[in-house]
Design a protein around this motif. Structure first.
Motif, PDB file in Angstrom:
ATOM      1  N   ASP A   1     -50.790 -33.304  -7.587  1.00  0.00           N
ATOM      2  CA  ASP A   1     -49.460 -32.891  -7.125  1.00  0.00           C
ATOM      3  C   ASP A   1     -48.830 -33.922  -6.188  1.00  0.00           C
ATOM      4  O   ASP A   1     -48.091 -33.582  -5.275  1.00  0.00           O
ATOM      5  N   VAL A   2     -49.128 -35.196  -6.429  1.00  0.00           N
ATOM      6  CA  VAL A   2     -48.573 -36.265  -5.596  1.00  0.00           C
ATOM      7  C   VAL A   2     -47.047 -36.234  -5.652  1.00  0.00           C
ATOM      8  O   VAL A   2     -46.452 -36.083  -6.725  1.00  0.00           O
ATOM      9  N   ALA A   3     -46.436 -36.389  -4.478  1.00  0.00           N
ATOM     10  CA  ALA A   3     -44.972 -36.366  -4.375  1.00  0.00           C
ATOM     11  C   ALA A   3     -44.470 -37.652  -3.731  1.00  0.00           C
ATOM     12  O   ALA A   3     -45.238 -38.413  -3.122  1.00  0.00           O
ATOM     13  N   LEU A   4     -43.183 -37.903  -3.862  1.00  0.00           N
ATOM     14  CA  LEU A   4     -42.575 -39.072  -3.237  1.00  0.00           C
ATOM     15  C   LEU A   4     -42.821 -39.047  -1.735  1.00  0.00           C
ATOM     16  O   LEU A   4     -42.679 -38.003  -1.083  1.00  0.00           O
ATOM     17  N   GLY A   5     -43.200 -40.188  -1.184  1.00  0.00           N
ATOM     18  CA  GLY A   5     -43.443 -40.286   0.243  1.00  0.00           C
ATOM     19  C   GLY A   5     -44.864 -39.979   0.654  1.00  0.00           C
ATOM     20  O   GLY A   5     -45.222 -40.176   1.821  1.00  0.00           O
ATOM     21  N   ASP A   6     -45.686 -39.499  -0.276  1.00  0.00           N
ATOM     22  CA  ASP A   6     -47.076 -39.204   0.054  1.00  0.00           C
ATOM     23  C   ASP A   6     -47.848 -40.493   0.333  1.00  0.00           C
ATOM     24  O   ASP A   6     -47.515 -41.567  -0.191  1.00  0.00           O
ATOM     25  N   SER A   7     -48.892 -40.362   1.137  1.00  0.00           N
ATOM     26  CA  SER A   7     -49.775 -41.489   1.415  1.00  0.00           C
ATOM     27  C   SER A   7     -51.007 -41.403   0.522  1.00  0.00           C
ATOM     28  O   SER A   7     -51.608 -40.333   0.390  1.00  0.00           O
ATOM     29  N   ILE A   8     -51.357 -42.524  -0.085  1.00  0.00           N
ATOM     30  CA  ILE A   8     -52.563 -42.619  -0.897  1.00  0.00           C
ATOM     31  C   ILE A   8     -53.323 -43.875  -0.474  1.00  0.00           C
ATOM     32  O   ILE A   8     -52.728 -44.952  -0.326  1.00  0.00           O
ATOM     33  N   ALA A   9     -54.622 -43.729  -0.253  1.00  0.00           N
ATOM     34  CA  ALA A   9     -55.457 -44.876   0.075  1.00  0.00           C
ATOM     35  C   ALA A   9     -55.861 -45.560  -1.221  1.00  0.00           C
ATOM     36  O   ALA A   9     -56.494 -44.954  -2.082  1.00  0.00           O
ATOM     37  N   VAL A  10     -55.485 -46.828  -1.351  1.00  0.00           N
ATOM     38  CA  VAL A  10     -55.805 -47.634  -2.523  1.00  0.00           C
ATOM     39  C   VAL A  10     -56.787 -48.712  -2.086  1.00  0.00           C
ATOM     40  O   VAL A  10     -56.423 -49.629  -1.361  1.00  0.00           O
ATOM     41  N   ASP A  11     -58.047 -48.555  -2.481  1.00  0.00           N
ATOM     42  CA  ASP A  11     -59.117 -49.429  -1.982  1.00  0.00           C
ATOM     43  C   ASP A  11     -59.129 -49.439  -0.455  1.00  0.00           C
ATOM     44  O   ASP A  11     -59.360 -50.483   0.174  1.00  0.00           O
ATOM     45  N   GLY A  12     -58.839 -48.280   0.133  1.00  0.00           N
ATOM     46  CA  GLY A  12     -58.879 -48.141   1.584  1.00  0.00           C
ATOM     47  C   GLY A  12     -57.594 -48.486   2.290  1.00  0.00           C
ATOM     48  O   GLY A  12     -57.505 -48.342   3.511  1.00  0.00           O
ATOM     49  N   ILE A  13     -56.571 -48.921   1.552  1.00  0.00           N
ATOM     50  CA  ILE A  13     -55.296 -49.334   2.141  1.00  0.00           C
ATOM     51  C   ILE A  13     -54.302 -48.188   2.020  1.00  0.00           C
ATOM     52  O   ILE A  13     -54.025 -47.717   0.916  1.00  0.00           O
ATOM     53  N   CYS A  14     -53.750 -47.747   3.118  1.00  0.00           N
ATOM     54  CA  CYS A  14     -52.775 -46.658   3.093  1.00  0.00           C
ATOM     55  C   CYS A  14     -51.440 -47.168   2.545  1.00  0.00           C
ATOM     56  O   CYS A  14     -50.791 -48.013   3.158  1.00  0.00           O
ATOM     57  N   LEU A  15     -51.045 -46.644   1.380  1.00  0.00           N
ATOM     58  CA  LEU A  15     -49.779 -47.009   0.758  1.00  0.00           C
ATOM     59  C   LEU A  15     -48.931 -45.759   0.561  1.00  0.00           C
ATOM     60  O   LEU A  15     -49.464 -44.657   0.422  1.00  0.00           O
ATOM     61  N   THR A  16     -47.621 -45.943   0.548  1.00  0.00           N
ATOM     62  CA  THR A  16     -46.687 -44.834   0.402  1.00  0.00           C
ATOM     63  C   THR A  16     -46.099 -44.816  -1.007  1.00  0.00           C
ATOM     64  O   THR A  16     -45.601 -45.833  -1.496  1.00  0.00           O
TER      65      THR A  16
END
Length: 223
Positions: free
Chosen positions: A35-50
């Motif tokens: 249920d990912v939404a716009l503006g959510d934070s996701i860690a990509v290989d440990g890097i917090c991306l929006t």
């Protein structure tokens, strides 16, 4: 804020120097990522991306020059597998440790050796910004994975971890090769302790000298 427990894997593709596209590789997606939404934070290989754009098979996120400089993101080839974790939700279980997604520096895989019931991975760390927070039995995030330091050198420029088979199998650790760079984040608790101890050692003019925090106090309370 994250926990370092990887929920899925994806494949990363660069869109110029300012964006990355991450394609879902783990399907069906776990509920936390479904249920990912716009503006959510996701860690990509440990890097917090929006998340800036949601696509049918993934998402697009912006990357800053600081992110490219501090992490391995800019050197990943298109199609590289990455670990994914959604941000921690209030009331969720915390099975790893508190991970901010703000990378301190990089290390490199030295060796990955299969043992009878686990994998032993060792890393070299040439960046003092992260080496200072590596301590025996302390927590470390390697490409976003919450791991426990099994042993390390006194200065933290080398450390080893024991990885259980399910973690090795379900994350990108299985794809690492000797010499490959990894993103490292030290335990945030250690950073605050360092800050407070430094402030106590050199307080501003006119500030109280005794905060009640000392090395003896920390040792007595298990730090």
């Amino acid at each position: 804020m994250f926990t370092g427990l990887i929920q899925a894997q994806g494949s990363l593709f660069h869109r110029g120097n300012t964006q990355v596209y991450v394609r879902w590789d783990t399907l069906p997606l776990p509920p936390a990522l479904g249920d990912v939404a716009l503006g959510d934070s996701i860690a990509v290989d440990g890097i917090c991306l929006t998340v800036e754009t949601i696509l049918p098979d993934g998402f697009v996120a912006a990357v800053s020059p600081e992110t490219l400089d501090r992490t391995s993101l800019g050197r990943l080839a298109d199609g590289s597998r990455v670990n994914l974790e959604s941000s921690l939700r209030v009331g969720s279980k915390i099975g790893g440790h508190f991970v901010t997604g703000h990378i301190d520096g990089q290390g490199h895989l030295e060796a990955a050796i299969a043992t009878e019931d686990a994998w032993r991975l060792s890393f070299t760390v040439g960046d003092r910004r992260v080496a200072r927070y590596i301590v025996p039995k302390g927590s470390i995030a390697v490409n976003g994975i919450s791991l426990t330091v099994a042993e390390c050198s006194p200065g933290g420029d080398w450390f080893a971890v024991a990885v259980i088979p399910v973690t090795y199998r379900e994350t990108t650790l299985q794809h690492l090769r000797p010499g490959q760079a990894v993103n490292l984040e030290g335990d945030v608790l250690g950073k605050y302790v360092e800050k407070f101890m430094g402030s106590q050692a050199d307080p501003p003019a006119g500030a109280p000298m005794d905060s009640g925090l000392s090395l003896e106090f920390l040792a007595e309370h298990g730090y």
